[in-house]
Design a protein around this motif. Structure first.
Motif, PDB file in Angstrom:
ATOM      1  N   ILE A  34      44.722  60.392  28.655  1.00 49.15           N
ATOM      2  CA  ILE A  34      44.547  58.941  28.535  1.00 49.15           C
ATOM      3  C   ILE A  34      45.584  58.225  29.414  1.00 49.15           C
ATOM      4  O   ILE A  34      46.783  58.489  29.311  1.00 49.15           O
ATOM      5  CB  ILE A  34      44.685  58.488  27.068  1.00 49.15           C
ATOM      6  CG1 ILE A  34      43.620  59.182  26.200  1.00 49.15           C
ATOM      7  CG2 ILE A  34      44.576  56.968  26.961  1.00 49.15           C
ATOM      8  CD1 ILE A  34      43.756  58.920  24.705  1.00 49.15           C
ATOM      9  N   ALA A  35      45.077  57.327  30.275  1.00 50.87           N
ATOM     10  CA  ALA A  35      45.988  56.547  31.128  1.00 50.87           C
ATOM     11  C   ALA A  35      46.309  55.208  30.466  1.00 50.87           C
ATOM     12  O   ALA A  35      47.463  54.766  30.481  1.00 50.87           O
ATOM     13  CB  ALA A  35      45.353  56.323  32.496  1.00 50.87           C
ATOM     14  N   TYR A  36      45.287  54.564  29.901  1.00 49.46           N
ATOM     15  CA  TYR A  36      45.456  53.233  29.295  1.00 49.46           C
ATOM     16  C   TYR A  36      44.531  53.115  28.091  1.00 49.46           C
ATOM     17  O   TYR A  36      43.463  53.721  28.048  1.00 49.46           O
ATOM     18  CB  TYR A  36      45.076  52.128  30.299  1.00 49.46           C
ATOM     19  CG  TYR A  36      45.822  52.206  31.604  1.00 49.46           C
ATOM     20  CD1 TYR A  36      47.132  51.759  31.708  1.00 49.46           C
ATOM     21  CD2 TYR A  36      45.205  52.738  32.745  1.00 49.46           C
ATOM     22  CE1 TYR A  36      47.819  51.847  32.914  1.00 49.46           C
ATOM     23  CE2 TYR A  36      45.887  52.833  33.945  1.00 49.46           C
ATOM     24  CZ  TYR A  36      47.186  52.383  34.036  1.00 49.46           C
ATOM     25  OH  TYR A  36      47.864  52.471  35.211  1.00 49.46           O
ATOM     26  N   CYS A  37      44.978  52.284  27.141  1.00 45.95           N
ATOM     27  CA  CYS A  37      44.117  51.983  25.997  1.00 45.95           C
ATOM     28  C   CYS A  37      44.265  50.506  25.648  1.00 45.95           C
ATOM     29  O   CYS A  37      45.386  50.003  25.487  1.00 45.95           O
ATOM     30  CB  CYS A  37      44.499  52.852  24.794  1.00 45.95           C
ATOM     31  SG  CYS A  37      43.388  52.609  23.388  1.00 45.95           S
ATOM     32  N   GLY A  38      43.137  49.812  25.550  1.00 49.75           N
ATOM     33  CA  GLY A  38      43.141  48.403  25.177  1.00 49.75           C
ATOM     34  C   GLY A  38      43.470  48.215  23.706  1.00 49.75           C
ATOM     35  O   GLY A  38      43.327  49.137  22.895  1.00 49.75           O
ATOM     36  N   VAL A  39      43.921  47.008  23.370  1.00 49.66           N
ATOM     37  CA  VAL A  39      44.260  46.657  21.977  1.00 49.66           C
ATOM     38  C   VAL A  39      43.221  45.654  21.482  1.00 49.66           C
ATOM     39  O   VAL A  39      43.206  44.495  21.898  1.00 49.66           O
ATOM     40  CB  VAL A  39      45.677  46.052  21.884  1.00 49.66           C
ATOM     41  CG1 VAL A  39      45.985  45.610  20.454  1.00 49.66           C
ATOM     42  CG2 VAL A  39      46.716  47.055  22.375  1.00 49.66           C
ATOM     43  N   CYS A  40      42.322  46.140  20.607  1.00 46.52           N
ATOM     44  CA  CYS A  40      41.229  45.326  20.066  1.00 46.52           C
ATOM     45  C   CYS A  40      41.663  44.731  18.725  1.00 46.52           C
ATOM     46  O   CYS A  40      42.435  45.344  17.989  1.00 46.52           O
ATOM     47  CB  CYS A  40      40.007  46.225  19.877  1.00 46.52           C
ATOM     48  SG  CYS A  40      38.575  45.397  19.157  1.00 46.52           S
ATOM     49  N   HIS A  41      41.109  43.566  18.401  1.00 50.85           N
ATOM     50  CA  HIS A  41      41.448  42.968  17.102  1.00 50.85           C
ATOM     51  C   HIS A  41      41.010  43.887  15.951  1.00 50.85           C
ATOM     52  O   HIS A  41      41.600  43.875  14.871  1.00 50.85           O
ATOM     53  CB  HIS A  41      40.813  41.573  16.971  1.00 50.85           C
ATOM     54  CG  HIS A  41      41.571  40.651  16.068  1.00 50.85           C
ATOM     55  ND1 HIS A  41      42.194  39.503  16.487  1.00 50.85           N
ATOM     56  CD2 HIS A  41      41.813  40.725  14.731  1.00 50.85           C
ATOM     57  CE1 HIS A  41      42.784  38.909  15.458  1.00 50.85           C
ATOM     58  NE2 HIS A  41      42.568  39.630  14.373  1.00 50.85           N
ATOM     59  N   SER A  42      40.000  44.715  16.179  1.00 52.37           N
ATOM     60  CA  SER A  42      39.559  45.673  15.144  1.00 52.37           C
ATOM     61  C   SER A  42      40.670  46.689  14.847  1.00 52.37           C
ATOM     62  O   SER A  42      40.767  47.190  13.714  1.00 52.37           O
ATOM     63  CB  SER A  42      38.298  46.412  15.588  1.00 52.37           C
ATOM     64  OG  SER A  42      37.257  45.503  15.858  1.00 52.37           O
ATOM     65  N   ASP A  43      41.490  47.006  15.841  1.00 49.23           N
ATOM     66  CA  ASP A  43      42.627  47.917  15.621  1.00 49.23           C
ATOM     67  C   ASP A  43      43.548  47.320  14.550  1.00 49.23           C
ATOM     68  O   ASP A  43      43.981  48.010  13.628  1.00 49.23           O
ATOM     69  CB  ASP A  43      43.452  48.111  16.907  1.00 49.23           C
ATOM     70  CG  ASP A  43      42.657  48.710  18.054  1.00 49.23           C
ATOM     71  OD1 ASP A  43      41.499  49.121  17.834  1.00 49.23           O
ATOM     72  OD2 ASP A  43      43.204  48.759  19.182  1.00 49.23           O
TER      73      ASP A  43
END
Ligand code: NAP
Ligand code: ZN
Ligand code: ZN
Length: 349
Positions: A34-43
């Motif tokens: 994994i290079a990048y992971c977005g931060v979702c409001h569901s997280d």
């Protein structure tokens, strides 16, 4: 194997560094660095148990991009080195009517979410993309055709992109259609870009006057401050479709009155407590609908990524280190993000 990850040990505990287990790739598995992971409001909803059913330790993250590190013997679609993504799903029954149609998100036997889903891997529930590595069945991996330089900004497409693309396609956003996007956050800003690229007349609704100029730059033809009744009234009875991404309860009647006859208000925002019950008369007089939509299936997720690559669409992001996740959550709660935080996995050490 053990990899570094970030997650919470309980609902009232912060997101911290932890070691987690990933299985060795099976015959049909793709191992992704994994290079990048977005931060979702569901997280945030999940890790803080705002929605019921969170299992701990909880490692969120379902906007995953990276490079294939290894593949199982039966994997045909991917090779080591490929740029790939993983969204909100890592498995489903694969034989119900929804799965047969490639609508795995509506699997009648229950899909497996990228985090907090059932698995035989330790600890018995899936752990998401705030981690250095993930192992996923090839059916649930998608190919990224954007230039590698855009990889971090592609990550949010895996949830925010598909969650807006799917209903916009389903309800026919395109030339001649007037489409509203409510809430200019992670989902909403993607909705504006995608609806604009589909050729619709796009109206953005925001509670943040400070986002007005940027909303135009994202592709909105008009911007409405939803707190101003006069600005709202000016659009009464005029929309074919309104996509509502707001993460907090609010009065939906403000939007049903803006629909034309046969128009639809589609909810994708999933607040922890219900909206006030909508007024029925607003719906009856005009045969209007309130609908919902959940992310998107694997074929449509690939279609969305290819559509975005073709139209040069990526998310507007702010890169963070893994030790800044809690601070990012607090800013997200204040609508203070333009427009998606993305974790640089290299910061996990
Ligand atoms: P986000 O980045 O926090 O954006 C939400 C936006 O809603 C904010 O930026 C703000 O926009 C607006 N907003 C916030 N509080 C508000 C309030 N009290 N009243 C009116 N507007 C408000 O969140 P996100 O990641 O886009 O996610 C949005 C929601 O969608 C979350 O509930 C998430 O769980 C859900 N979600 C659903 C799906 C699905 O498949 N259905 C998939 C992913 C996420 P303005 O500043 O412009 O007003
Ligand atoms: Zn999401
Ligand atoms: Zn199924």
């Amino acid at each position: 194997m053990t990899v570094k990850a970030f997650g919470a040990h309980a609902a009232d505990q912060p997101v911290v560094a932890m070691d987690i287990f990933r299985r060795e790739p099976g015959p049909r598995d793709v191992q992704i660095e994994i290079a990048y992971c977005g931060v979702c409001h569901s997280d945030l909803h999940t890790v803080r148990s705002e929605w019921p059913g969170t299992l701990y330790p909880c490692v969120p993250g379902h906007e995953i991009v990276g490079r294939v590190g290894a593949v199982g013997a039966e994997v045909t679609g991917f090779r080591p080195g490929d740029l790939v993504g993983v969204g909100c799903l890592v498995d489903s029954c694969r034989h119900c009517a929804s799965c047969e149609e490639g609508l795995e998100q509506y699997c009648t036997n229950g899909f497996v979410g990228t985090y907090n889903g059932p698995t035989s891997d330790a600890p018995g529930h899936t752990l998401g993309g705030y981690a250095q590595r993930i192992v996923v069945d090839q059916r649930f991996v998608v190919r990224i055709r954007h230039p590698e330089s855009q990889l971090a900004a592609v990550a949010p497409l895996l949830c925010a992109g598909i969650t807006t693309y799917s209903p916009l396609r389903h309800w026919g956003a395109g030339p001649g259609k007037k489409v509203g996007i409510v809430g200019i956050g992670g989902l909403g800003h993607m909705g504006i870009k995608i609806a604009h690229a589909m050729g619709a007349h796009v109206v953005a609704f925001t509670t943040s006057e400070s986002k007005r100029a940027e909303a135009h730059a994202l592709g909105a033809d008009e911007v409405v401050n939803s707190k101003d009744p006069a600005q709202m009234q000016a659009h009464a009875g005029s929309f074919d479709f309104i996509l509502n991404t707001v993460a907090a309860p609010h009065v939906l009647d403000a939007y049903t009155v803006l629909l034309k006859r046969d128009g639809t208000l589609c909810l994708v925002g999933a607040p922890a407590s219900p909206h006030p019950s909508p007024a029925v008369f607003n719906l009856i007089f005009g045969r209007k609908a309130i609908a919902g939509s959940l992310i998107g299936g694997l074929p449509e997720t690939q279609e969305m990524l290819d559509f975005c690559a073709e139209h040069g669409i990526v998310a507007d992001i702010e890169m963070i280190r893994a030790d800044e996740i809690e601070a990012a959550y607090e800013r997200m709660l204040r609508s203070d993000v333009k427009y998606r935080f993305v974790i640089d996995t290299a910061s996990m050490g």
